[in-house]
Motif scaffolding. Structure first.
Motif, PDB file in Angstrom:
ATOM      1  N   LEU A 121       0.817  -1.203   0.000  1.00 38.59           N
ATOM      2  CA  LEU A 121       0.000   0.000   0.000  1.00 38.59           C
ATOM      3  C   LEU A 121       0.856   1.260   0.000  1.00 38.59           C
ATOM      4  O   LEU A 121       0.506   2.266  -0.632  1.00 38.59           O
ATOM      5  CB  LEU A 121      -0.940  -0.001   1.204  1.00 38.59           C
ATOM      6  CG  LEU A 121      -2.094  -0.998   1.129  1.00 38.59           C
ATOM      7  CD1 LEU A 121      -2.903  -0.974   2.412  1.00 38.59           C
ATOM      8  CD2 LEU A 121      -2.993  -0.697  -0.056  1.00 38.59           C
ATOM      9  N   LEU A 122       1.969   1.236   0.725  1.00 35.95           N
ATOM     10  CA  LEU A 122       2.872   2.391   0.718  1.00 35.95           C
ATOM     11  C   LEU A 122       3.439   2.621  -0.686  1.00 35.95           C
ATOM     12  O   LEU A 122       3.561   3.765  -1.147  1.00 35.95           O
ATOM     13  CB  LEU A 122       4.002   2.190   1.726  1.00 35.95           C
ATOM     14  CG  LEU A 122       3.616   2.340   3.212  1.00 35.95           C
ATOM     15  CD1 LEU A 122       4.784   1.941   4.108  1.00 35.95           C
ATOM     16  CD2 LEU A 122       3.166   3.766   3.507  1.00 35.95           C
ATOM     17  N   ILE A 123       3.785   1.511  -1.356  1.00 39.73           N
ATOM     18  CA  ILE A 123       4.261   1.628  -2.743  1.00 39.73           C
ATOM     19  C   ILE A 123       3.151   2.186  -3.631  1.00 39.73           C
ATOM     20  O   ILE A 123       3.383   3.035  -4.507  1.00 39.73           O
ATOM     21  CB  ILE A 123       4.738   0.263  -3.269  1.00 39.73           C
ATOM     22  CG1 ILE A 123       5.981  -0.193  -2.487  1.00 39.73           C
ATOM     23  CG2 ILE A 123       5.043   0.324  -4.758  1.00 39.73           C
ATOM     24  CD1 ILE A 123       6.438  -1.587  -2.822  1.00 39.73           C
ATOM     25  N   SER A 124       1.913   1.707  -3.368  1.00 41.17           N
ATOM     26  CA  SER A 124       0.775   2.178  -4.159  1.00 41.17           C
ATOM     27  C   SER A 124       0.556   3.676  -3.963  1.00 41.17           C
ATOM     28  O   SER A 124       0.249   4.406  -4.912  1.00 41.17           O
ATOM     29  CB  SER A 124      -0.481   1.394  -3.773  1.00 41.17           C
ATOM     30  OG  SER A 124      -1.599   1.837  -4.502  1.00 41.17           O
ATOM     31  N   VAL A 125       0.702   4.157  -2.718  1.00 40.79           N
ATOM     32  CA  VAL A 125       0.539   5.581  -2.440  1.00 40.79           C
ATOM     33  C   VAL A 125       1.596   6.389  -3.201  1.00 40.79           C
ATOM     34  O   VAL A 125       1.301   7.444  -3.804  1.00 40.79           O
ATOM     35  CB  VAL A 125       0.634   5.849  -0.925  1.00 40.79           C
ATOM     36  CG1 VAL A 125       0.710   7.354  -0.660  1.00 40.79           C
ATOM     37  CG2 VAL A 125      -0.556   5.253  -0.205  1.00 40.79           C
ATOM     38  N   THR A 126       2.828   5.884  -3.197  1.00 46.23           N
ATOM     39  CA  THR A 126       3.909   6.587  -3.897  1.00 46.23           C
ATOM     40  C   THR A 126       3.655   6.634  -5.397  1.00 46.23           C
ATOM     41  O   THR A 126       3.843   7.674  -6.043  1.00 46.23           O
ATOM     42  CB  THR A 126       5.254   5.890  -3.609  1.00 46.23           C
ATOM     43  OG1 THR A 126       5.479   5.863  -2.200  1.00 46.23           O
ATOM     44  CG2 THR A 126       6.403   6.632  -4.286  1.00 46.23           C
ATOM     45  N   GLU A 127       3.225   5.491  -5.958  1.00 47.00           N
ATOM     46  CA  GLU A 127       3.008   5.435  -7.403  1.00 47.00           C
ATOM     47  C   GLU A 127       1.796   6.249  -7.841  1.00 47.00           C
ATOM     48  O   GLU A 127       1.729   6.699  -8.987  1.00 47.00           O
ATOM     49  CB  GLU A 127       2.834   3.974  -7.844  1.00 47.00           C
ATOM     50  CG  GLU A 127       4.099   3.126  -7.697  1.00 47.00           C
ATOM     51  CD  GLU A 127       3.866   1.676  -8.072  1.00 47.00           C
ATOM     52  OE1 GLU A 127       2.671   1.291  -8.197  1.00 47.00           O
ATOM     53  OE2 GLU A 127       4.850   0.928  -8.232  1.00 47.00           O
ATOM     54  N   ARG A 128       0.845   6.433  -6.939  1.00 45.33           N
ATOM     55  CA  ARG A 128      -0.405   7.099  -7.312  1.00 45.33           C
ATOM     56  C   ARG A 128      -0.537   8.481  -6.665  1.00 45.33           C
ATOM     57  O   ARG A 128      -1.638   8.966  -6.438  1.00 45.33           O
ATOM     58  CB  ARG A 128      -1.589   6.211  -6.910  1.00 45.33           C
ATOM     59  CG  ARG A 128      -1.619   4.889  -7.669  1.00 45.33           C
ATOM     60  CD  ARG A 128      -2.384   3.810  -6.943  1.00 45.33           C
ATOM     61  NE  ARG A 128      -3.781   4.148  -6.735  1.00 45.33           N
ATOM     62  CZ  ARG A 128      -4.606   3.453  -5.950  1.00 45.33           C
ATOM     63  NH1 ARG A 128      -4.153   2.387  -5.319  1.00 45.33           N
ATOM     64  NH2 ARG A 128      -5.854   3.822  -5.799  1.00 45.33           N
ATOM     65  N   THR A 129       0.603   9.083  -6.353  1.00 48.80           N
ATOM     66  CA  THR A 129       0.578  10.392  -5.702  1.00 48.80           C
ATOM     67  C   THR A 129      -0.163  11.426  -6.549  1.00 48.80           C
ATOM     68  O   THR A 129      -1.012  12.182  -6.055  1.00 48.80           O
ATOM     69  CB  THR A 129       2.015  10.871  -5.432  1.00 48.80           C
ATOM     70  OG1 THR A 129       2.657   9.943  -4.570  1.00 48.80           O
ATOM     71  CG2 THR A 129       2.009  12.244  -4.787  1.00 48.80           C
ATOM     72  N   SER A 130       0.175  11.456  -7.839  1.00 50.39           N
ATOM     73  CA  SER A 130      -0.484  12.441  -8.706  1.00 50.39           C
ATOM     74  C   SER A 130      -1.981  12.172  -8.819  1.00 50.39           C
ATOM     75  O   SER A 130      -2.799  13.100  -8.860  1.00 50.39           O
ATOM     76  CB  SER A 130       0.164  12.425 -10.086  1.00 50.39           C
ATOM     77  OG  SER A 130       0.038  11.138 -10.684  1.00 50.39           O
TER      78      SER A 130
END
Length: 405
Positions: free
Chosen positions: A296-305
């Motif tokens: 989920l942390l990776i997902s947050v980083t990838e979907r920041t925009s």
């Protein structure tokens, strides 16, 4: 609110589908942990069922035993009582008549002594057992009959012998109608009880032939067989009340014991084992939860925009929080379901191995509690390990999030 929640779970499922392989690797810890937990709980439940079955086969759960207490404790020293109450056959019948539920009383008096037969000089060492009103359950006769009600009421000198008694006499002729000499007098044999070669010679006679004073020096066991297991607690309470009212010491000379404690002891032992094993296996689940947080942390980083755009067009903080919590719960539920299937398949493969080596009719048991535990674990992992990534996503500044693109 419900519509937003369902939409969040739909978006979470879509995200998992687009990154399926990455998600599977991330929840591998949950899969292994849940599979181990399912296998452990189902095997323990199977062991508990097997233990209860063995207890039921070897011990009557409907039996209520009354023990005489000929000793007392003074200064932590066990000393014999000068006088203590005993139950006569007549009192056993009175106690039986006072009970509100159907039951079968048994009284057994045991002593070892020499037995002879008229015209035969051979002395046989035998356990002489006085019984009331008849033999205990599961006793099989190979010849003759048991005592009749008329013989018990009239205190007729009748007896039964077991097959070991006949083997000691080295006689194959039917003993029915013959007499034997015991310390209680001459008794007429009316039946033969089945016994294997490990049993000692036994003579059974009506307990009413024993004088009450003689019973004090012998081993006397009283027992009642309840009609149903559910009636045991009520009958035990009624027996305690009757003994308090009808014995000189208010029931202090008697102890009432049931076999329920055997099942309770087994249940407590399995509960402790279940908790310990669950704690150990739970460490694997904990590692799996960390994997969910990582994905989920990776997902947050990838979907920041994406998060920044959603917040810029009006998405509220709670909407972002709900979306990532939904994704976390969906991921953990997906991993838990995979672990559940893997755990069931593992136990199905493991049980035949146990049967092969242990030679026992053992089966794994899949109870509702196990599936409820797995469901709760799936939700808890999703909420606990998804909260931080969800808060991080919800707290992103929309301008800074869009600028990172």
């Amino acid at each position: 609110m419900l519509k937003k929640t369902l939409l969040s779970f739909a978006l979470a499922a879509q995200t998992i589908r687009t990154r399926f392989f990455h998600t599977v690797l991330s929840v591998l810890g949950i899969v292994i942990g849940v599979a181990a937990l399912v296998s452990t709980l189902s095997l323990i439940d199977g062991l508990e069922e097997y233990a209860n079955e063995q207890i039921s086969q070897t011990t009557s759960l409907k039996a209520i035993a009354i023990y005489t207490k000929p000793f007392k404790t003074i200064n932590n020293v066990r000393v014999p009582k000068e006088n203590f109450a005993m139950l006569s056959p007549a009192q056993i019948n009175q106690l039986h008549a006072s009970l509100s539920q159907p039951s079968q009383p048994y009284m057994v008096v045991s002593q070892g002594n020499e037995v002879t037969m008229p015209g035969d000089t051979q002395r046989i060492g035998a356990m002489i057992s006085g019984t009331l009103p008849t033999l205990q359950p599961n006793t099989k006769l190979t010849q003759g009959r048991t005592f009749t009600a008329e013989e018990l009421t009239a205190q007729k000198p009748v007896a039964l012998v077991n097959e070991s008694f006949l083997r000691q006499r080295k006689s194959t002729s039917p003993p029915l109608g013959q007499t034997i000499r015991t310390p209680q007098g001459e008794l007429t044999i009316v039946g033969v009880v089945a016994s294997d070669t490990t049993r000692p010679a036994q003579v059974f006679m009506p307990a009413s032939l024993y004088p009450l004073e003689q019973l004090r020096s012998l081993r006397v066991d009283y027992a009642f067989e309840a009609g149903q297991v559910e009636q045991v607690p009520l009958l035990k309470k009624e027996m305690q009340d009757w003994l308090k009212k009808n014995s000189p010491q208010g029931g202090e000379d008697f102890e009432i014991v049931t076999n329920e404690f055997r099942v309770e002891q087994a249940a407590q032992g399995f509960l402790v084992f279940r908790i310990i094993m669950g704690f150990i296996v739970g460490l694997s689940v904990l590692v799996g939860g960390i994997g969910v947080m990582n994905v989920l942390l990776i997902s947050v980083t990838e979907r920041t925009s994406e998060i920044g755009v959603r917040k810029a067009v009006g998405a509220k903080k709670r909407d972002i929080l709900l979306q990532f919590l939904s994704e976390s719960i969906t991921v953990s539920t997906f991993g838990s379901l995979m672990g559940l299937v893997l755990g069931v398949l593992a136990t199905m493969a493991f049980v035949p191995i146990v049967k092969t080596f242990a030679k026992v009719p053992f089966q794994a048991a899949y109870t509702l509690n196990t599936f409820l535990i797995i469901s709760v674990i799936a939700v808890l992992i999703g909420v606990i390990f998804g909260t931080y990534p969800a808060l991080r996503a919800a707290n992103l500044d929309p301008i800074e999030a869009i600028r990172r693109e």
